[in-house]
Design a protein around this motif. Sequence first.
Motif, short mmCIF file in Angstrom:
data_model
loop_
_atom_site.label_atom_id
_atom_site.label_comp_id
_atom_site.label_asym_id
_atom_site.label_seq_id
_atom_site.Cartn_x
_atom_site.Cartn_y
_atom_site.Cartn_z
N TRP A 1 -6.67 -14.34 -1.65
CA TRP A 1 -6.80 -13.51 -2.87
C TRP A 1 -7.37 -12.19 -2.52
CZ3 TRP A 1 -4.77 -13.21 -7.64
CH2 TRP A 1 -5.40 -12.59 -8.40
N GLN A 2 -8.37 -12.11 -1.81
CA GLN A 2 -9.01 -10.98 -1.50
C GLN A 2 -7.93 -9.86 -0.78
OE1 GLN A 2 -12.33 -11.96 0.76
NE2 GLN A 2 -13.66 -12.43 -0.83
N VAL A 3 -7.18 -10.50 0.20
CA VAL A 3 -5.86 -9.68 1.00
C VAL A 3 -5.08 -9.09 -0.17
CG1 VAL A 3 -4.12 -9.74 2.38
CG2 VAL A 3 -6.48 -11.01 3.08
N LEU A 4 -4.65 -10.06 -1.17
CA LEU A 4 -3.63 -9.52 -2.02
C LEU A 4 -4.09 -8.75 -3.13
CD1 LEU A 4 -1.64 -13.18 -2.27
CD2 LEU A 4 -0.96 -10.93 -0.89
N THR A 5 -5.36 -8.78 -3.35
CA THR A 5 -5.88 -7.78 -4.31
C THR A 5 -6.64 -6.36 -3.83
OG1 THR A 5 -7.97 -9.08 -4.43
CG2 THR A 5 -6.38 -9.71 -5.94
N SER A 6 -6.53 -6.19 -2.48
CA SER A 6 -7.24 -4.96 -1.90
C SER A 6 -5.93 -4.21 -1.51
CB SER A 6 -8.10 -5.40 -0.67
OG SER A 6 -7.38 -5.98 0.29
N PRO A 7 -6.39 -2.84 -1.46
CA PRO A 7 -5.24 -1.72 -1.24
C PRO A 7 -5.27 -1.92 0.47
CG PRO A 7 -6.96 -0.87 -2.64
CD PRO A 7 -7.58 -2.14 -2.37
N SER A 8 -6.19 -2.10 0.99
CA SER A 8 -6.08 -2.40 2.70
C SER A 8 -5.25 -3.36 3.02
CB SER A 8 -7.43 -2.47 3.21
OG SER A 8 -8.32 -3.52 2.86
N GLY A 9 -5.33 -4.52 2.46
CA GLY A 9 -4.54 -5.85 2.61
C GLY A 9 -2.82 -5.31 2.52
N TRP A 10 -2.51 -4.76 1.43
CA TRP A 10 -1.17 -4.54 1.05
C TRP A 10 -0.73 -3.36 2.12
CZ3 TRP A 10 2.14 -7.33 -0.92
CH2 TRP A 10 1.73 -8.25 -2.03
N THR A 11 -1.55 -2.42 2.68
CA THR A 11 -1.24 -1.64 3.63
C THR A 11 -1.04 -2.10 4.77
OG1 THR A 11 -2.88 0.26 2.59
CG2 THR A 11 -2.12 0.43 4.85
N ASP A 12 -1.84 -3.24 5.34
CA ASP A 12 -1.53 -4.03 6.37
C ASP A 12 -0.21 -4.66 6.30
OD1 ASP A 12 -3.80 -3.26 7.73
OD2 ASP A 12 -4.93 -4.93 6.77
N ILE A 13 0.16 -5.33 5.30
CA ILE A 13 1.42 -6.06 4.74
C ILE A 13 2.45 -5.08 4.96
CG2 ILE A 13 2.85 -7.59 3.13
CD1 ILE A 13 -0.04 -8.59 2.29
N GLY A 14 2.41 -3.84 4.26
CA GLY A 14 3.52 -2.89 4.33
C GLY A 14 3.82 -2.40 5.76
N THR A 15 2.48 -2.10 6.49
CA THR A 15 3.14 -1.61 7.79
C THR A 15 3.81 -2.60 8.39
OG1 THR A 15 0.88 -0.27 7.88
CG2 THR A 15 1.71 -0.86 9.98
N THR A 16 3.37 -4.03 8.62
CA THR A 16 3.98 -5.19 9.25
C THR A 16 5.45 -5.19 8.88
OG1 THR A 16 1.76 -5.95 10.02
CG2 THR A 16 4.23 -7.54 9.98
N THR A 17 5.52 -5.25 7.65
CA THR A 17 7.02 -5.37 6.98
C THR A 17 8.11 -4.14 7.36
OG1 THR A 17 5.98 -6.53 5.18
CG2 THR A 17 8.29 -5.66 5.09
N PHE A 18 7.23 -2.96 7.61
CA PHE A 18 8.06 -1.74 7.95
C PHE A 18 8.42 -1.90 9.48
CE2 PHE A 18 8.05 2.42 9.71
CZ PHE A 18 9.15 2.96 9.29
N GLU A 19 7.54 -2.41 10.27
CA GLU A 19 7.79 -2.45 11.78
C GLU A 19 8.94 -3.61 12.10
OE1 GLU A 19 3.37 -1.09 13.09
OE2 GLU A 19 3.98 -2.99 13.07
N VAL A 20 8.68 -4.68 11.31
CA VAL A 20 9.42 -5.81 11.47
C VAL A 20 10.97 -5.51 11.13
CG1 VAL A 20 10.15 -7.98 10.76
CG2 VAL A 20 8.06 -7.51 11.40
N ALA A 21 11.44 -4.73 9.98
CA ALA A 21 12.44 -4.21 9.37
C ALA A 21 13.11 -3.39 10.33
CB ALA A 21 12.28 -3.78 8.00
#
Length: 280
Positions: free
Chosen positions: A66-86
């Motif tokens: 929940w902390q990951v999904l409600t923090s800007p840094s958590g979504w930044t990490d998810i977005g970075t990894t998703t972009f690199e994978v795609a």
Amino acid sequence: MVTATGNPGKAARTAAKSRTGWGNGRVVAARIGVIVLVLAAWQVVSGTLIPAYAISKPTEVAVALWQVLTSPSGWTDIGTTTFEVAIGFGLGVVAGTVLGLLLGTFPVAGRVLEPLIAAINGIPKIALAPLFLLFFGIGTLSKIAIAAIGVAFVVFYNLYLGLRQRERQLVEIVELMGGRGLHTLLYVTIPTLASPFFAALKAGGPLAILGVIGGEFIASTDGVGHELFDAAMALDAPSEFAGLIVLVVLTLVLNGLLTQLDKYALKRLGLAPRKARARS
């Protein structure tokens, strides 16, 4: 009126359900039940049979997620990894497709270069990560390169071997009927390569994620892999499991998209399995 004789496919499915007594609803319920049992057992053994710092508890993992999904840094990490994978996945598919078609179309080039490609493919992709880090730095480019090379080899081999196994008789029949290269491509090559190509995509998806996470483990400033490494160094088991859940969801989403693309493409090509038609 539809009868079992007129619809053998439906009759077979009905017979299978009657023998097992398990429909889709019961299968889904059983899966949920297994997950609930595993979580309950995990909650019980944590801190009693196994140290809590090693496996944490589902409740603590839920809080960390929940902390990951409600923090800007958590979504930044998810977005970075998703972009690199795609991006890495896409580049790998393009590179593997071009190389597989070229070497499969020109047999002499295939015989010359295929052993060299096999030798390079034998190197663990994660072992190439330090080399890519030297070339591209610790930013996103190095992670994209690691993901792309893993996917490229899978796509290349599926298409290369698919072209080699293409039935020469079908090509000759098309040519005897006056067909040219375009006709051979549309009626022989593409139908032959469709299944191995999409199988390569499904196999390459997890490899792309593995390459990106491995690169982020070695050297990065953000990304899910970077957070997993930090959590491991801090012995933060809840955050570690929360990051793993994010990767599982990312893998399921990617696999789901590829499955839908597979079904759509095969349907458009007329290669999808036909359902038995009901007869009245």
